[in-house]
Write an enzyme that holds these catalytic residues in place. Structure first.
Site, PDB file in Angstrom:
ATOM      1  N   GLN A  78       0.829  -1.212   0.000  1.00 49.40           N
ATOM      2  CA  GLN A  78       0.000   0.000   0.000  1.00 49.40           C
ATOM      3  C   GLN A  78       0.859   1.256   0.000  1.00 49.40           C
ATOM      4  O   GLN A  78       1.537   1.539   0.999  1.00 49.40           O
ATOM      5  CB  GLN A  78      -0.892  -0.008   1.256  1.00 49.40           C
ATOM      6  CG  GLN A  78      -1.780   1.205   1.411  1.00 49.40           C
ATOM      7  CD  GLN A  78      -2.602   1.148   2.688  1.00 49.40           C
ATOM      8  OE1 GLN A  78      -2.199   0.508   3.654  1.00 49.40           O
ATOM      9  NE2 GLN A  78      -3.752   1.790   2.701  1.00 49.40           N
ATOM     10  N   GLY A  79       0.802   2.042  -1.060  1.00 47.67           N
ATOM     11  CA  GLY A  79       1.579   3.278  -1.153  1.00 47.67           C
ATOM     12  C   GLY A  79       0.718   4.494  -0.904  1.00 47.67           C
ATOM     13  O   GLY A  79       0.411   5.243  -1.852  1.00 47.67           O
ATOM     14  N   TYR A  80       0.320   4.714   0.332  1.00 44.08           N
ATOM     15  CA  TYR A  80      -0.469   5.894   0.695  1.00 44.08           C
ATOM     16  C   TYR A  80       0.400   6.945   1.396  1.00 44.08           C
ATOM     17  O   TYR A  80       0.599   8.034   0.904  1.00 44.08           O
ATOM     18  CB  TYR A  80      -1.611   5.479   1.644  1.00 44.08           C
ATOM     19  CG  TYR A  80      -2.899   5.060   0.991  1.00 44.08           C
ATOM     20  CD1 TYR A  80      -2.925   4.381  -0.213  1.00 44.08           C
ATOM     21  CD2 TYR A  80      -4.120   5.325   1.615  1.00 44.08           C
ATOM     22  CE1 TYR A  80      -4.128   3.982  -0.785  1.00 44.08           C
ATOM     23  CE2 TYR A  80      -5.327   4.937   1.051  1.00 44.08           C
ATOM     24  CZ  TYR A  80      -5.331   4.264  -0.151  1.00 44.08           C
ATOM     25  OH  TYR A  80      -6.512   3.882  -0.698  1.00 44.08           O
ATOM     26  N   SER A  81       0.916   6.580   2.599  1.00 42.25           N
ATOM     27  CA  SER A  81       1.558   7.578   3.473  1.00 42.25           C
ATOM     28  C   SER A  81       2.852   8.106   2.884  1.00 42.25           C
ATOM     29  O   SER A  81       3.575   7.392   2.194  1.00 42.25           O
ATOM     30  CB  SER A  81       1.866   6.964   4.836  1.00 42.25           C
ATOM     31  OG  SER A  81       0.728   6.389   5.382  1.00 42.25           O
TER      32      SER A  81
ATOM     33  N   GLU B 179     -10.136  -1.462   4.637  1.00 41.22           N
ATOM     34  CA  GLU B 179      -9.026  -1.673   5.571  1.00 41.22           C
ATOM     35  C   GLU B 179      -9.523  -1.594   7.011  1.00 41.22           C
ATOM     36  O   GLU B 179      -9.094  -2.349   7.870  1.00 41.22           O
ATOM     37  CB  GLU B 179      -7.928  -0.615   5.326  1.00 41.22           C
ATOM     38  CG  GLU B 179      -6.690  -0.834   6.190  1.00 41.22           C
ATOM     39  CD  GLU B 179      -5.588   0.191   5.947  1.00 41.22           C
ATOM     40  OE1 GLU B 179      -5.793   1.145   5.183  1.00 41.22           O
ATOM     41  OE2 GLU B 179      -4.506   0.024   6.536  1.00 41.22           O
TER      42      GLU B 179
HETATM   43  C1  LIG Z   1       2.515  -0.615  11.700  1.00 42.14           C
HETATM   44  C2  LIG Z   1       2.168   0.397  10.660  1.00 42.14           C
HETATM   45  C3  LIG Z   1       1.973  -0.009   9.372  1.00 42.14           C
HETATM   46  C4  LIG Z   1       1.680   0.921   8.380  1.00 42.14           C
HETATM   47  N1  LIG Z   1       1.517   0.481   7.094  1.00 42.14           N
HETATM   48  C5  LIG Z   1       1.308   1.382   6.109  1.00 42.14           C
HETATM   49  C6  LIG Z   1       1.250   0.946   4.749  1.00 42.14           C
HETATM   50  O1  LIG Z   1       1.381  -0.245   4.441  1.00 42.14           O
HETATM   51  N2  LIG Z   1       1.066   1.874   3.780  1.00 42.14           N
HETATM   52  C7  LIG Z   1       0.896   3.206   4.067  1.00 42.14           C
HETATM   53  O2  LIG Z   1       0.680   3.993   3.157  1.00 42.14           O
HETATM   54  N3  LIG Z   1       0.949   3.666   5.360  1.00 42.14           N
HETATM   55  C8  LIG Z   1       1.163   2.772   6.373  1.00 42.14           C
HETATM   56  N4  LIG Z   1       1.251   3.210   7.681  1.00 42.14           N
HETATM   57  C9  LIG Z   1       1.207   4.656   7.944  1.00 42.14           C
HETATM   58  C10 LIG Z   1      -0.004   5.140   8.690  1.00 42.14           C
HETATM   59  O3  LIG Z   1      -1.121   5.165   7.874  1.00 42.14           O
HETATM   60  C11 LIG Z   1       0.365   6.536   9.251  1.00 42.14           C
HETATM   61  O4  LIG Z   1       1.385   6.352  10.200  1.00 42.14           O
HETATM   62  C12 LIG Z   1      -0.829   7.207   9.902  1.00 42.14           C
HETATM   63  O5  LIG Z   1      -1.763   7.565   8.940  1.00 42.14           O
HETATM   64  C13 LIG Z   1      -0.404   8.454  10.716  1.00 42.14           C
HETATM   65  O6  LIG Z   1       0.346   9.319   9.934  1.00 42.14           O
HETATM   66  P1  LIG Z   1       1.751   9.879  10.462  1.00 42.14           P
HETATM   67  O7  LIG Z   1       2.556   8.715  10.936  1.00 42.14           O
HETATM   68  O8  LIG Z   1       2.328  10.744   9.405  1.00 42.14           O
HETATM   69  O9  LIG Z   1       1.409  10.761  11.756  1.00 42.14           O
HETATM   70  P2  LIG Z   1       0.892  12.280  11.748  1.00 42.14           P
HETATM   71  O10 LIG Z   1      -0.183  12.435  10.743  1.00 42.14           O
HETATM   72  O11 LIG Z   1       2.060  13.181  11.641  1.00 42.14           O
HETATM   73  O12 LIG Z   1       0.253  12.405  13.189  1.00 42.14           O
HETATM   74  C14 LIG Z   1       1.032  12.656  14.374  1.00 42.14           C
HETATM   75  C15 LIG Z   1       0.071  12.806  15.548  1.00 42.14           C
HETATM   76  O13 LIG Z   1      -0.800  13.940  15.351  1.00 42.14           O
HETATM   77  C16 LIG Z   1      -2.156  13.532  15.426  1.00 42.14           C
HETATM   78  N5  LIG Z   1      -2.972  14.306  14.489  1.00 42.14           N
HETATM   79  C17 LIG Z   1      -2.699  14.525  13.177  1.00 42.14           C
HETATM   80  N6  LIG Z   1      -3.678  15.241  12.611  1.00 42.14           N
HETATM   81  C18 LIG Z   1      -4.613  15.453  13.558  1.00 42.14           C
HETATM   82  C19 LIG Z   1      -5.863  16.142  13.580  1.00 42.14           C
HETATM   83  N7  LIG Z   1      -6.373  16.755  12.492  1.00 42.14           N
HETATM   84  N8  LIG Z   1      -6.567  16.157  14.740  1.00 42.14           N
HETATM   85  C20 LIG Z   1      -6.068  15.554  15.854  1.00 42.14           C
HETATM   86  N9  LIG Z   1      -4.872  14.901  15.897  1.00 42.14           N
HETATM   87  C21 LIG Z   1      -4.169  14.861  14.767  1.00 42.14           C
HETATM   88  C22 LIG Z   1      -2.162  12.075  15.067  1.00 42.14           C
HETATM   89  O14 LIG Z   1      -3.284  11.388  15.592  1.00 42.14           O
HETATM   90  C23 LIG Z   1      -0.859  11.596  15.706  1.00 42.14           C
HETATM   91  O15 LIG Z   1      -1.056  11.327  17.079  1.00 42.14           O
HETATM   92  C24 LIG Z   1       1.535   2.304   8.701  1.00 42.14           C
HETATM   93  C25 LIG Z   1       1.737   2.714  10.018  1.00 42.14           C
HETATM   94  C26 LIG Z   1       2.063   1.791  10.994  1.00 42.14           C
HETATM   95  C27 LIG Z   1       2.269   2.268  12.403  1.00 42.14           C
END
Ligand SMILES: Cc1cc2nc3c(=O)[nH]c(=O)nc-3n(C[C@H](O)[C@H](O)[C@H](O)COP(=O)(O)OP(=O)(O)OC[C@H]3O[C@@H](n4cnc5c(N)ncnc54)[C@H](O)[C@@H]3O)c2cc1C
Length: 435
Positions: free
Chosen positions: A148-151, A266
């Site tokens: 999955q290439g989202y983040s 998902e």
């Molecule tokens: C084990 C694991 C597997 C993963 N696998 C994949 C994958 O296969 N493919 C993929 O694309 N991604 C994957 N991810 C990524 C995951 O989707 C992101 O980590 C997640 O969406 C959070 O984004 P971020 O890490 O950039 O944190 P950030 O978005 O930077 O958030 C940091 C903190 O701020 C809070 N925050 C942010 N915005 C708000 C808001 N508007 N209101 C309140 N609080 C807020 C968040 O809740 C968090 O606590 C994976 C993550 C993990 C941990």
């Protein structure tokens, strides 16, 4: 009372809540027997669940088991028959999932959560006929292994901010940018990738969902080392990577809607089987409390009882989602309720396991979980490694598939209809201020 004509008490036959009886109709129970017979025929006689095998053997078993499932039409059971699925009804699909969960046996192989559950279901919903005929059988055969290439580094919770750029060049898209946290990306040969195709449009527009082959010079996968010491996810770098134009799903610049469909799958699909897995895990924790002599401690008992209540609530939440599913509904914003509930619960119960183990939990030994997602496998021994690693993995549960804070925002705004937070990100994406 019947909810939408069909209700269940997953794993326990019939049950009741405040005088309301839950149960499956007789034809569904007959189908359950068929699934049980399949499992009895194909699993070893002394089968205790995947957790009964050492991790290396569990991995081998899972690969072999996937072949068995494919041969007998038990992979992607809900997909239409014409695309290689089993064409099962919604209730039959749920029964298969329940029986497999109870037996502690996987319903698919490594990366299938990305291939079957996410990419496959989304292609069925949004794909062209050619895409369905090309991709779906290859997902099932295992020829195409997906991730999955989202983040991205600047687009996690704020996924709409993604900047991985795709520019059309003749009959190909040329992709430049970076993805991160790509689970099992090192095992995959295909990636579904959200790209920015129109930077001048507002941020949730101008995004395109591409199906991109990874086996090419323009894609580099670099592993990330986790808190637990393992490396399950990766960074993926695109440098002039190429993707055929016909691999757009849902239309150019319409990728946000496709991306949200996929996130619904998902977050919501596991609602009926997760409570079963959490119940098995909790039973094992009760054993751990007894084995370590902590079962008489009144505070531990109170916390165990609270966990029991939470698993029961989760079970009823699962039934609610099931009712919606059986009524023909797609997983929508409501799937956030379940995602939020199970992931927060899992932190609580695994913290309790660490307190029960005490200092022993600091020097984990014995069999560790074979996966970083959810509870340890059914049949896993009560090793300190099992609980300590699951405790560490549980932190990630409240982050992947959308953090708890994000789920609460979705619930507030899209389910409860509360006023939306003021946004400062209207207007063209390429004119937005970035940190
Ligand atoms: C084990 C694991 C597997 C993963 N696998 C994949 C994958 O296969 N493919 C993929 O694309 N991604 C994957 N991810 C990524 C995951 O989707 C992101 O980590 C997640 O969406 C959070 O984004 P971020 O890490 O950039 O944190 P950030 O978005 O930077 O958030 C940091 C903190 O701020 C809070 N925050 C942010 N915005 C708000 C808001 N508007 N209101 C309140 N609080 C807020 C968040 O809740 C968090 O606590 C994976 C993550 C993990 C941990």
């Amino acid at each position: 009372m019947w909810l939408s004509g069909v209700q269940s008490s997953p794993g326990e036959g019939r049950g009741s809540l405040a005088g309301v009886e839950f149960g499956y109709p007789p034809e569904a129970e007959a189908y359950r027997e068929k699934v049980q017979a399949f499992l009895a025929e194909h699993l070893p006689g002394d089968w205790r669940g995947l957790g009964g095998l050492p991790v290396e053997q569990a991995d081998e078993f899972t690969k072999e088991w996937r072949r068995t499932l494919h041969q007998h039409g038990y992979l992607a059971v809900a997909w239409p028959k014409e695309y290689g699925g089993a064409g099962l009804s919604a209730i039959e699909t749920v029964i298969v999932a329940e029986e497999f969960a109870k037996a502690g046996v996987p319903q698919s192989g490594p990366n299938d959560v990305f291939g079957i559950q996410m990419a496959g279901n989304t292609i069925i919903e949004w794909g062209t006929e050619e895409q369905k005929r090309y991709f779906l059988p290859r997902i099932l055969s295992g020829e195409h292994v997906w991730c999955q290439g989202y983040s991205e580094p600047n687009a996690g919770s704020d996924l709409g901010n993604l900047g991985c750029r795709a520019v059309r060049d003749g009959d190909e898209w040329v992709i430049n940018g970076q993805k991160i946290w790509t689970t099992e990306g090192h095992l995959a040969n295909w990636i579904f990738v959200l790209t920015r195709t129109d930077p001048t449009a507002a941020k949730h527009r101008g995004i395109t969902f591409l199906l991109c082959p990874m086996d090419q010079p323009g894609i580099e996968v670099r592993p990330i080392r986790m808190l637990s010491g393992e490396s399950e996810f990766n960074e993926v770098f695109f440098t002039d990577a190429r993707c055929p134009v016909e691999n757009v799903v849902g239309g150019v610049d319409n990728g946000w809607a496709v991306a949200m469909t996929l996130l619904g799958y998902e977050r919501g699909e596991a609602a009926t089987v997760q409570p079963l897995r959490f119940r098995v895990e909790l039973d094992r924790l009760l054993d751990l409390a007894r084995e370590t002599g902590r079962a008489g401690d009144p505070v531990i008992r109170q916390r165990l009882a609270s966990c029991y209540a939470q698993v029961e609530i989760m079970r009823y939440l699962g039934l609610k989602v099931l009712t919606q599913f059986l009524g023909g509904g797609h997983p929508g914003p409501e799937s956030s309720i379940f995602k939020l509930y199970w992931s927060e619960y899992h932190k609580v119960v695994t913290e309790l396991s660490m307190d029960i183990m005490g200092a022993a939990g600091l020097v984990p030994t014995g069999r560790a979980p074979s996966s970083a997602i959810g509870p340890d496998d059914v049949g896993a021994p009560n090793s300190t490694a099992s609980w300590a690693m699951t405790f560490l993995h549980a932190r990630a549960g409240t982050i992947y598939a959308g953090t708890s804070q994000v789920q609460r925002n979705i619930l507030g705004e899209q389910v409860l209809g509360l006023p939306k937070e003021p946004r400062a990100d209207a207007g063209p994406w390429n004119e937005l201020q970035r940190a």
